[in-house]
Design a protein around this motif. Structure first.
Motif, PDB file in Angstrom:
ATOM      1  N   UNK A   6      10.040-107.819  37.842  1.00  0.00           N
ATOM      2  CA  UNK A   6       9.370-109.212  37.399  1.00  0.00           C
ATOM      3  C   UNK A   6      10.248-110.129  36.875  1.00  0.00           C
ATOM      4  N   UNK A   7      10.128-111.251  37.455  1.00  0.00           N
ATOM      5  CA  UNK A   7      11.032-112.287  36.926  1.00  0.00           C
ATOM      6  C   UNK A   7      10.780-112.727  35.641  1.00  0.00           C
ATOM      7  N   UNK A   8      11.580-113.079  34.634  1.00  0.00           N
ATOM      8  CA  UNK A   8      11.027-113.800  33.364  1.00  0.00           C
ATOM      9  C   UNK A   8      11.294-115.230  33.231  1.00  0.00           C
ATOM     10  N   UNK A   9      11.325-115.793  32.263  1.00  0.00           N
ATOM     11  CA  UNK A   9      11.172-117.133  32.453  1.00  0.00           C
ATOM     12  C   UNK A   9      12.458-117.969  32.565  1.00  0.00           C
ATOM     13  N   UNK A  10      13.697-117.444  32.381  1.00  0.00           N
ATOM     14  CA  UNK A  10      14.949-117.593  32.735  1.00  0.00           C
ATOM     15  C   UNK A  10      15.106-117.815  34.190  1.00  0.00           C
ATOM     16  N   UNK A  11      14.498-116.648  35.030  1.00  0.00           N
ATOM     17  CA  UNK A  11      14.840-116.405  36.390  1.00  0.00           C
ATOM     18  C   UNK A  11      13.793-117.764  37.222  1.00  0.00           C
ATOM     19  N   UNK A  12      12.679-117.871  36.444  1.00  0.00           N
ATOM     20  CA  UNK A  12      11.619-118.861  36.920  1.00  0.00           C
ATOM     21  C   UNK A  12      12.492-120.187  36.928  1.00  0.00           C
ATOM     22  N   UNK A  13      12.806-120.436  35.784  1.00  0.00           N
ATOM     23  CA  UNK A  13      13.504-121.891  35.503  1.00  0.00           C
ATOM     24  C   UNK A  13      14.725-122.072  36.528  1.00  0.00           C
ATOM     25  N   UNK A  14      15.334-121.035  36.724  1.00  0.00           N
ATOM     26  CA  UNK A  14      16.569-121.036  37.674  1.00  0.00           C
ATOM     27  C   UNK A  14      16.158-121.202  39.026  1.00  0.00           C
TER      28      UNK A  14
ATOM     29  N   UNK B 151       4.203-148.127  38.003  1.00  0.00           N
ATOM     30  CA  UNK B 151       5.158-146.956  37.708  1.00  0.00           C
ATOM     31  C   UNK B 151       5.198-146.523  36.427  1.00  0.00           C
ATOM     32  N   UNK B 152       4.971-147.348  35.514  1.00  0.00           N
ATOM     33  CA  UNK B 152       4.791-147.110  34.133  1.00  0.00           C
ATOM     34  C   UNK B 152       3.694-145.801  33.838  1.00  0.00           C
ATOM     35  N   UNK B 153       2.554-146.318  34.667  1.00  0.00           N
ATOM     36  CA  UNK B 153       1.452-145.391  34.352  1.00  0.00           C
ATOM     37  C   UNK B 153       1.836-144.101  35.280  1.00  0.00           C
ATOM     38  N   UNK B 154       2.461-144.265  36.288  1.00  0.00           N
ATOM     39  CA  UNK B 154       2.528-143.000  37.139  1.00  0.00           C
ATOM     40  C   UNK B 154       3.601-141.946  36.429  1.00  0.00           C
ATOM     41  N   UNK B 155       4.492-142.668  35.543  1.00  0.00           N
ATOM     42  CA  UNK B 155       5.613-141.801  34.688  1.00  0.00           C
ATOM     43  C   UNK B 155       4.640-141.086  33.384  1.00  0.00           C
ATOM     44  N   UNK B 156       3.899-141.948  33.154  1.00  0.00           N
ATOM     45  CA  UNK B 156       2.846-141.105  31.954  1.00  0.00           C
ATOM     46  C   UNK B 156       2.004-140.145  32.507  1.00  0.00           C
ATOM     47  N   UNK B 157       1.513-140.180  33.775  1.00  0.00           N
ATOM     48  CA  UNK B 157       0.695-139.126  34.509  1.00  0.00           C
ATOM     49  C   UNK B 157       1.438-137.954  34.565  1.00  0.00           C
ATOM     50  N   UNK B 158       2.801-138.126  35.043  1.00  0.00           N
ATOM     51  CA  UNK B 158       3.611-136.969  35.101  1.00  0.00           C
ATOM     52  C   UNK B 158       3.871-136.311  33.848  1.00  0.00           C
ATOM     53  N   UNK B 159       4.049-137.054  32.711  1.00  0.00           N
ATOM     54  CA  UNK B 159       4.137-136.303  31.501  1.00  0.00           C
ATOM     55  C   UNK B 159       2.961-135.839  30.948  1.00  0.00           C
ATOM     56  N   UNK B 160       1.692-136.331  31.398  1.00  0.00           N
ATOM     57  CA  UNK B 160       0.401-135.775  30.998  1.00  0.00           C
ATOM     58  C   UNK B 160       0.421-134.493  31.692  1.00  0.00           C
ATOM     59  N   UNK B 161       0.489-134.209  32.804  1.00  0.00           N
ATOM     60  CA  UNK B 161       0.254-133.095  33.493  1.00  0.00           C
ATOM     61  C   UNK B 161       1.051-131.987  33.165  1.00  0.00           C
ATOM     62  N   UNK B 162       2.472-132.229  32.904  1.00  0.00           N
ATOM     63  CA  UNK B 162       3.316-131.148  32.529  1.00  0.00           C
ATOM     64  C   UNK B 162       3.699-130.382  33.621  1.00  0.00           C
ATOM     65  N   UNK B 163       3.095-130.572  34.955  1.00  0.00           N
ATOM     66  CA  UNK B 163       3.349-129.412  35.869  1.00  0.00           C
ATOM     67  C   UNK B 163       4.643-130.137  37.069  1.00  0.00           C
TER      68      UNK B 163
ATOM     69  N   UNK C 262       7.678-130.771  35.396  1.00  0.00           N
ATOM     70  CA  UNK C 262       8.908-130.501  34.687  1.00  0.00           C
ATOM     71  C   UNK C 262       9.380-128.960  35.129  1.00  0.00           C
ATOM     72  N   UNK C 263      10.391-128.800  35.034  1.00  0.00           N
ATOM     73  CA  UNK C 263      10.992-127.399  35.515  1.00  0.00           C
ATOM     74  C   UNK C 263      10.508-126.576  34.481  1.00  0.00           C
ATOM     75  N   UNK C 264      10.751-126.717  33.101  1.00  0.00           N
ATOM     76  CA  UNK C 264      10.172-125.731  32.059  1.00  0.00           C
ATOM     77  C   UNK C 264       8.872-125.381  32.083  1.00  0.00           C
ATOM     78  N   UNK C 265       8.018-126.571  32.374  1.00  0.00           N
ATOM     79  CA  UNK C 265       6.623-126.239  32.126  1.00  0.00           C
ATOM     80  C   UNK C 265       6.218-125.363  33.523  1.00  0.00           C
TER      81      UNK C 265
END
Length: 340
Positions: free
Chosen positions: A33-41, A108-120, A122-125
């Motif tokens: 089973x992959x861990x967090x490190x493998x999934x981020x990679x 564009x500013x609103x779109x960037x905010x939406x990206x931050x809101x969803x969190x989905x 970003x690689x770590x998220x």
């Protein structure tokens, strides 16, 4: 002669069967089973391969993929998740492109905010959501009952991973903060991994919080053993009413702290006493999806005291700014700016 030929054919068939079984064992990888490190990679490889130098990265990617079965499994899971979110990404891009030129900057500013809101996005998220067994959405808390009867309250934006097995009771705090009411079982100690620290208990009530590289434990009842994972000999014994933190591989007691503030989130409150604005904003940020920026030299060091509701973080921000004589505006997408 016919009998011998038949025997030869039979033996040959048996040999062929053995070889086929050996082949199957060779080509079926061991499950890992992959861990967090493998999934981020895996997520990072997806970004690199889709970039302008993707073809140059292919050979290195194949080496990484073949290193461990967990790498291949992580790549498969990340691919499935990327397929799920790509249609939404294409729709958002199409809407942005359709904006009139003079509105595109705001869009564009609103779109960037939406990206931050969803969190989905970003690689770590992405990796965290694949690994976690329990996640509390921003602005909410989640109560969980574990297989052994332990109760866990997971704070806003926090996540835990359960690692239960026969004779083993372990939870990993992946992010944020959680309060544990551990079911007593002297034969099987309960362990919590958080960053580079570990908490070991039999049965007690306590809070665990991660802030970057620092992990803080506050005990409400009972006693716990707490310290860095790599140096168990330096672990501390904490009893009811005591607090300690681990940072840079060392455990340290916190002789003076506000116990009411440490547990206030369980009552839906945030309490500060002469806290720097930067710390206040960072705490309120845990309860709102869009980011908050403090603009201006020296403003973040100004101190403020107060009690605020976690259910209305924007009101908490506005009141904090007002107490310090500052101004606050909210941009499209919920981004907040505090300035002089």
């Amino acid at each position: 002669m016919n009998d011998n030929n038949g025997k030869d054919r039979k033996d040959g068939h048996a040999d062929q069967t053995v070889r086929r079984e050996d082949m199957m064992e060779a080509i079926v990888p061991e499950f890992e089973e992959p861990g967090l490190d493998e999934l981020e990679a895996a997520a990072l490889w997806a970004e690199r391969l889709s970039g302008p130098h993707g073809l140059d990265e292919r050979a290195a990617f194949e080496v990484w993929l073949a290193e461990r079965p967990a790498h291949e499994f992580a790549w498969f899971e990340m691919g499935a998740l990327r397929e799920a979110v790509q249609p939404a990404a294409r729709d958002a891009a199409a809407r942005e492109h359709a904006l009139a030129p003079r509105r595109r900057r705001i869009g564009m500013l609103a779109a960037c905010a939406a990206v931050l809101v969803t969190g989905f996005w970003t690689v770590p998220e992405l990796a965290l959501r694949l690994q976690a067994d329990g996640i509390a959405a921003t602005g909410e808390t989640r109560d969980m009952r574990l297989p052994d009867g332990t109760h866990v309250a997971v704070n806003s934006g926090s996540a835990i991973d359960l690692r239960f097995a026969p004779g083993r009771r372990e939870v990993k705090l992946l992010r944020g903060e959680a309060f544990f009411d551990v079911a007593r079982d002297p034969a099987h100690p309960f362990t919590i991994a958080a960053g580079d620290s570990r908490v070991r208990v039999l049965g007690t009530h306590f809070n665990v919080r991660m802030d970057g590289a620092r992990t803080t434990v506050t005990v409400a009842q009972g006693r716990v053993r707490f310290g860095p994972s790599e140096n168990p000999a330096s672990n501390l014994i904490l009893t009811a009413g005591q607090q300690a933190f681990v940072e840079s591989g060392a455990a340290q007691r916190q002789p003076v702290y506000d116990a009411s503030a440490a547990f206030a989130w369980r009552e839906g409150q945030i309490i500060f006493y002469r806290a720097p604005l930067r710390d206040v904003v960072a705490e309120i940020q845990r309860y709102r999806a869009a980011p908050v920026f403090v603009l201006g030299s020296g403003i973040g060091a100004r101190t403020v005291s107060g009690a605020f509701s976690t259910r209305t973080p924007d009101v908490a921000l506005a009141n904090t700014a007002r107490l310090l004589g500052l101004r606050m505006i909210t941009l499209p997408g919920g981004i907040a700016l505090i300035y002089d």
